[in-house]
Design an enzyme around this catalytic site. Structure first.
Site, PDB file in Angstrom:
ATOM      1  N   ARG A   1       0.831  -1.209   0.000  1.00 34.23           N
ATOM      2  CA  ARG A   1       0.000   0.000   0.000  1.00 34.23           C
ATOM      3  C   ARG A   1       0.865   1.257   0.000  1.00 34.23           C
ATOM      4  NH1 ARG A   1      -1.884   2.419   4.455  1.00 34.23           N
ATOM      5  NH2 ARG A   1      -1.740   0.499   5.673  1.00 34.23           N
TER       6      ARG A   1
ATOM      7  N   TYR B   1     -14.116  15.906 -16.725  1.00 33.77           N
ATOM      8  CA  TYR B   1     -14.631  14.535 -16.714  1.00 33.77           C
ATOM      9  C   TYR B   1     -15.782  14.438 -15.707  1.00 33.77           C
ATOM     10  CZ  TYR B   1     -14.735   9.562 -15.540  1.00 33.77           C
ATOM     11  OH  TYR B   1     -15.132   8.279 -15.270  1.00 33.77           O
TER      12      TYR B   1
ATOM     13  N   ASP C   1      -5.189  18.118 -15.708  1.00 35.38           N
ATOM     14  CA  ASP C   1      -5.451  16.731 -16.103  1.00 35.38           C
ATOM     15  C   ASP C   1      -5.067  16.608 -17.573  1.00 35.38           C
ATOM     16  OD1 ASP C   1      -6.529  14.322 -16.977  1.00 35.38           O
ATOM     17  OD2 ASP C   1      -8.313  14.466 -15.728  1.00 35.38           O
TER      18      ASP C   1
ATOM     19  N   LYS D   1      -6.252   5.246 -19.810  1.00 32.24           N
ATOM     20  CA  LYS D   1      -6.618   5.641 -21.169  1.00 32.24           C
ATOM     21  C   LYS D   1      -5.444   5.472 -22.146  1.00 32.24           C
ATOM     22  CE  LYS D   1     -10.665   6.800 -19.471  1.00 32.24           C
ATOM     23  NZ  LYS D   1     -10.454   6.817 -18.027  1.00 32.24           N
TER      24      LYS D   1
END
Length: 391
Positions: free
Chosen positions: A52, A105, A177, A202
């Protein structure tokens, strides 16, 4: 014979090294002493403790994306929205104000509209293609501005340089972004961005089989705060997904160029077809931000095309059904072309009036162009358009 214990694992020595990065899914890493563990946590030695908090596959992938964006110290997280969250919640507090682009988005918009205000962080949405609109949204307590270089789904270009100068003058952080554009079209740090993030899912990974995000900041202190927040909230990236994304990243420049070439051809083709009311592609002469695309994106239009059919939902249904071979799916950046209908997916939460204000009708489609043979792809779109005209 005295029994032996086989753990922790010892990796066999080898004079040769792997050509590709091995998948390393171990959740925990063993240290020899408490002093060694202290050295790692306190930064005197490098190493891993618990997945983690970081693992080798995430480190390798982060370094590769760092190199593309011209920065160091970036981190890979479990999704693109994890990267957005690490920024918005890791760096703000109650009483702060955040300005966002009005065509972010969909989930970023939801976080701006619902989640941040619930935590006492106020937000304002503005047209980021107009720096004066962004300036009008600023307040004394504005902490940051979140933009996408190219908006989703109308493909408007942000005034990146103007907003960077504005943020610098007012003391706000500029967060970019860069998922749509990628560092092959623009490197936001070179234009004054303070923080850059990606949905690696993406174009960078490119095969719709890995869900990941990446974020980096110029300021190491900001980077440390985001990293601590991400570790605390469990935004862990899967080693296997990191390995898949690293594999995809190897072909990213070739994929980007091929998809961009076909996208431009598709945009020009659609513009000449009956039943198409409008085509949006940044380098076309009829795009409202064409001159900015020439300067900011160096003449590159990317792999995204949007268009508007004459008619409404009936024509949209007919088109999507008849365009065989094109996946009707709310994603982008895959090796295959995908078709998205904002009114029924990314922008469905808006009222019809809200969508209309953005220019999103029932006939509006967004296309993420892939690597198919261009002639075959144009034929698929022609089949869809023929069906839409007959609907």
């Amino acid at each position: 014979m005295k029994p032996t214990i086989q753990r922790p694992v010892t990796i066999p020595d080898s004079l040769s090294t792997p050509v590709i990065t091995p998948i390393m899914p171990s959740v925990v890493y063993a240290s020899r002493t408490p002093d060694e563990l202290d050295s790692q946590y306190e930064g005197r030695a490098s190493g891993y403790t618990y997945a983690r908090e970081g693992h080798p596959n995430a480190s390798v992938l982060a370094a590769r994306i760092d190199a593309l964006e011209g920065v160091s110290g970036g981190i890979v997280l479990g999704s693109g929205m994890a990267a957005v969250t690490a920024v918005l919640l890791g760096l703000t507090k109650a009483g702060d104000h955040v300005v966002g682009g009005d065509q972010l988005y969909g989930r970023s918009l939801r976080m701006m509209a619902e989640d941040l205000p619930r935590l006492g962080i106020t937000t304002t949405l503005a047209d980021v293609s107009d720096v004066e609109a962004v300036e009008a949204a600023f307040r004394p307590e504005t902490r940051m501005v979140l933009i996408e270089v190219v908006s989703n789904p109308t493909l408007r270009l942000a005034d990146l340089d103007g907003i960077a100068a504005l943020c610098k003058s007012k003391g706000g952080l500029l967060v970019v972004d860069n998922t749509f554009t990628t560092p092959l079209a623009v490197k936001p740090f070179e234009h004054g961005a303070d923080i850059v993030l990606h949905s690696v899912t993406k174009l960078l990974a490119g095969h719709s089989d890995a869900t990941l995000g990446w974020v980096a900041a110029k300021d190491p202190e900001l980077m440390q705060r985001m990293n601590v927040f991400a570790v605390t909230t469990g935004m862990t990236a899967s080693p296997f997904d990191c390995w898949l994304a690293e594999r995809g990243l190897a072909t990213f420049p070739i994929r980007f160029q091929r998809a961009q070439e076909t996208a431009k051809r598709l945009a020009d083709h659609l513009a000449g077809q009956a039943g198409v009311a409008k085509v949006l592609y940044p380098t076309r002469s009829d795009h409202p931000d064409m001159s900015r695309a020439q300067s900011l994106l160096q003449g590159q239009g990317g792999n995204m095309v949007s268009f508007i059919l004459d008619g409404g939902r009936a024509q949209a249904n007919a088109f999507a059904h008849a365009a065989k071979g094109i996946a009707f799916a709310p994603t982008l950046g895959d090796v295959g072309t995908t078709l998205s209908h904002p009114a029924s997916s990314s922008h469905r939460a808006l009222t019809p009036e809200g969508r209309a204000a953005l220019g999103i009708t029932e006939g509006f489609f967004r296309v993420s162009v892939g690597l198919e043979d261009p002639e075959a792809l144009l034929a698929c779109f022609d089949d869809g358009l023929s069906a839409a005209r007959s609907a």
